[in-house]
Scaffold this motif. Sequence first.
Motif, PDB file in Angstrom:
ATOM      1  N   ASN A  62      25.272  57.763  37.015  1.00  0.00           N
ATOM      2  CA  ASN A  62      26.704  57.524  37.035  1.00  0.00           C
ATOM      3  C   ASN A  62      27.026  56.246  37.807  1.00  0.00           C
ATOM      4  OD1 ASN A  62      29.344  58.023  36.423  1.00  0.00           O
ATOM      5  ND2 ASN A  62      29.554  59.839  37.715  1.00  0.00           N
ATOM      6  N   LEU A  63      28.150  55.657  37.473  1.00  0.00           N
ATOM      7  CA  LEU A  63      28.700  54.545  38.233  1.00  0.00           C
ATOM      8  C   LEU A  63      29.908  55.040  39.023  1.00  0.00           C
ATOM      9  CD1 LEU A  63      28.737  51.545  35.699  1.00  0.00           C
ATOM     10  CD2 LEU A  63      27.538  51.591  37.895  1.00  0.00           C
ATOM     11  N   PRO A  64      30.118  54.534  40.243  1.00  0.00           N
ATOM     12  CA  PRO A  64      31.344  54.874  40.967  1.00  0.00           C
ATOM     13  C   PRO A  64      32.571  54.449  40.164  1.00  0.00           C
ATOM     14  CG  PRO A  64      29.777  53.743  42.398  1.00  0.00           C
ATOM     15  CD  PRO A  64      29.253  53.616  41.003  1.00  0.00           C
ATOM     16  N   ALA A  65      33.669  55.148  40.345  1.00  0.00           N
ATOM     17  CA  ALA A  65      34.892  54.834  39.606  1.00  0.00           C
ATOM     18  C   ALA A  65      35.274  53.363  39.751  1.00  0.00           C
ATOM     19  CB  ALA A  65      36.034  55.729  40.095  1.00  0.00           C
ATOM     20  N   PRO A  90      25.211  61.286  46.317  1.00  0.00           N
ATOM     21  CA  PRO A  90      26.178  61.889  45.389  1.00  0.00           C
ATOM     22  C   PRO A  90      27.512  61.147  45.411  1.00  0.00           C
ATOM     23  CG  PRO A  90      25.117  63.571  46.746  1.00  0.00           C
ATOM     24  CD  PRO A  90      24.742  62.241  47.336  1.00  0.00           C
ATOM     25  N   LEU A  91      28.073  60.922  44.230  1.00  0.00           N
ATOM     26  CA  LEU A  91      29.382  60.265  44.143  1.00  0.00           C
ATOM     27  C   LEU A  91      30.508  61.251  44.409  1.00  0.00           C
ATOM     28  CD1 LEU A  91      28.844  58.012  40.994  1.00  0.00           C
ATOM     29  CD2 LEU A  91      28.679  57.368  43.395  1.00  0.00           C
ATOM     30  N   ARG A  92      30.304  62.487  44.007  1.00  0.00           N
ATOM     31  CA  ARG A  92      31.313  63.546  44.177  1.00  0.00           C
ATOM     32  C   ARG A  92      32.652  63.129  43.557  1.00  0.00           C
ATOM     33  NH1 ARG A  92      28.527  63.728  49.299  1.00  0.00           N
ATOM     34  NH2 ARG A  92      27.218  65.590  49.383  1.00  0.00           N
ATOM     35  N   GLU A  93      32.565  62.561  42.366  1.00  0.00           N
ATOM     36  CA  GLU A  93      33.753  62.166  41.617  1.00  0.00           C
ATOM     37  C   GLU A  93      33.818  62.964  40.324  1.00  0.00           C
ATOM     38  OE1 GLU A  93      33.947  57.475  43.094  1.00  0.00           O
ATOM     39  OE2 GLU A  93      33.335  57.947  41.047  1.00  0.00           O
ATOM     40  N   HIS A 131      26.507  68.462  37.250  1.00  0.00           N
ATOM     41  CA  HIS A 131      25.678  69.280  38.137  1.00  0.00           C
ATOM     42  C   HIS A 131      25.642  68.628  39.514  1.00  0.00           C
ATOM     43  CE1 HIS A 131      22.496  71.602  39.834  1.00  0.00           C
ATOM     44  NE2 HIS A 131      22.176  72.192  38.695  1.00  0.00           N
ATOM     45  N   SER A 132      26.215  69.292  40.501  1.00  0.00           N
ATOM     46  CA  SER A 132      26.317  68.697  41.839  1.00  0.00           C
ATOM     47  C   SER A 132      24.943  68.468  42.469  1.00  0.00           C
ATOM     48  CB  SER A 132      27.172  69.589  42.745  1.00  0.00           C
ATOM     49  OG  SER A 132      26.575  70.874  42.875  1.00  0.00           O
ATOM     50  N   GLY A 133      23.947  69.263  42.073  1.00  0.00           N
ATOM     51  CA  GLY A 133      22.616  69.105  42.627  1.00  0.00           C
ATOM     52  C   GLY A 133      21.850  67.928  42.061  1.00  0.00           C
ATOM     53  N   MET A 134      22.370  67.308  40.957  1.00  0.00           N
ATOM     54  CA  MET A 134      21.723  66.148  40.357  1.00  0.00           C
ATOM     55  C   MET A 134      22.488  64.853  40.613  1.00  0.00           C
ATOM     56  SD  MET A 134      20.500  67.711  36.657  1.00  0.00           S
ATOM     57  CE  MET A 134      19.903  66.113  36.085  1.00  0.00           C
ATOM     58  N   ASP A 135      23.734  64.933  40.969  1.00  0.00           N
ATOM     59  CA  ASP A 135      24.604  63.785  41.208  1.00  0.00           C
ATOM     60  C   ASP A 135      23.918  62.746  42.126  1.00  0.00           C
ATOM     61  OD1 ASP A 135      26.851  62.167  41.507  1.00  0.00           O
ATOM     62  OD2 ASP A 135      27.950  63.589  42.773  1.00  0.00           O
ATOM     63  N   GLY A 140      17.919  61.225  53.206  1.00  0.00           N
ATOM     64  CA  GLY A 140      19.094  61.483  54.021  1.00  0.00           C
ATOM     65  C   GLY A 140      19.539  62.921  53.829  1.00  0.00           C
ATOM     66  N   ALA A 141      20.095  63.502  54.879  1.00  0.00           N
ATOM     67  CA  ALA A 141      20.479  64.913  54.802  1.00  0.00           C
ATOM     68  C   ALA A 141      21.499  65.185  53.712  1.00  0.00           C
ATOM     69  CB  ALA A 141      21.024  65.365  56.155  1.00  0.00           C
ATOM     70  N   ASP A 142      22.322  64.182  53.387  1.00  0.00           N
ATOM     71  CA  ASP A 142      23.370  64.380  52.389  1.00  0.00           C
ATOM     72  C   ASP A 142      22.988  63.841  51.012  1.00  0.00           C
ATOM     73  OD1 ASP A 142      23.372  61.737  53.133  1.00  0.00           O
ATOM     74  OD2 ASP A 142      25.571  61.520  53.099  1.00  0.00           O
ATOM     75  N   GLN A 143      21.728  63.428  50.847  1.00  0.00           N
ATOM     76  CA  GLN A 143      21.306  62.859  49.573  1.00  0.00           C
ATOM     77  C   GLN A 143      20.826  63.930  48.593  1.00  0.00           C
ATOM     78  OE1 GLN A 143      18.426  59.768  50.936  1.00  0.00           O
ATOM     79  NE2 GLN A 143      19.758  58.341  49.849  1.00  0.00           N
ATOM     80  N   THR A 144      20.888  63.580  47.321  1.00  0.00           N
ATOM     81  CA  THR A 144      20.244  64.370  46.274  1.00  0.00           C
ATOM     82  C   THR A 144      18.762  64.015  46.255  1.00  0.00           C
ATOM     83  OG1 THR A 144      22.237  64.502  44.904  1.00  0.00           O
ATOM     84  CG2 THR A 144      20.120  64.669  43.768  1.00  0.00           C
TER      85      THR A 144
END
Length: 280
Positions: free
Chosen positions: A121-124, A247-250, A31-35, A194-198
């Motif tokens: 989540n953890l970053p890759a 968001p990691l967006r991965e 879910h992109s809104g929870m990332d 932040g504007a780009d934060q979840t």
Amino acid sequence: MKARQVIEVQRARASQDGAGVAIQRIAGMRHSGMDPVLMIDELRSEQRDDFAAGFPPHPHRGMQTLTYMKHGGIIHEDNQGNRGEIRGGGAQWMSAGRGIIHSEMPTQDSQGLHGFQLWFNLPAAEKMLAPRYRDIPAADLAVHDSKGRRAVAIAGDWALDDATISGPLVELVPQADMLDLTLAAGDRLMVDSGADQTLIAYVYDGSLADPRGSIAARHLAITGEGDAWELRAGEAGVGLLLLRGTPLREPVANYGPFVMNTPAEIEQALRDYQSGNFGT
């Protein structure tokens, strides 16, 4: 300043995990809104049979867990030699990294058991690092009481009108921040991001007032774009977990307790676990 609005509300689903522990679950693996939040479980009961069997040994790879207790406690043990216990509230954080096998056994106090386990989540680039673990007793959490409000900061820096408090769990930052917030009936609080934060809130007591309708307990409010969100407590006040993160967006590939980026990585995790080489 652009005000955030609630764009989605999710209801927690009754479920069981571990050895039959009763939970309320919000699932958000992709879910992109929870990332970067992957899952929120609420454990709440005065009946020991609902949680006594706990969570026997089980593996994880590629994600972080944060167990936060308001009442009761939990005992953690893992195959890295860590053992920790919190009583009467507190938090336990674990980064599974390349792999860990652990158990978690809940304990109750005079007010029963009330707590949460969240998966982040953890970053890759960090999924195959060594696992880590940390206990945080309730006395070490940052607490601010003012004008009928109570805020407990677990991770991150939070501005609360007349004060700023910082949570001790620096290991979760910069992926995510977490605040346990209680507001009296009708109270309002502006929360920056932040504007780009979840920015999301899980309501566990009372309700949030919102133009789209009251957001009751056991519901998750997901906000849209913006850099501030005005929280408004309902007629009976509100208790909620406030979660803010980058968001990691991965890609997310998951199977049970494993969270990786590709199906091939999940298959490798299964092979490693089945061959006895897990967490080494």
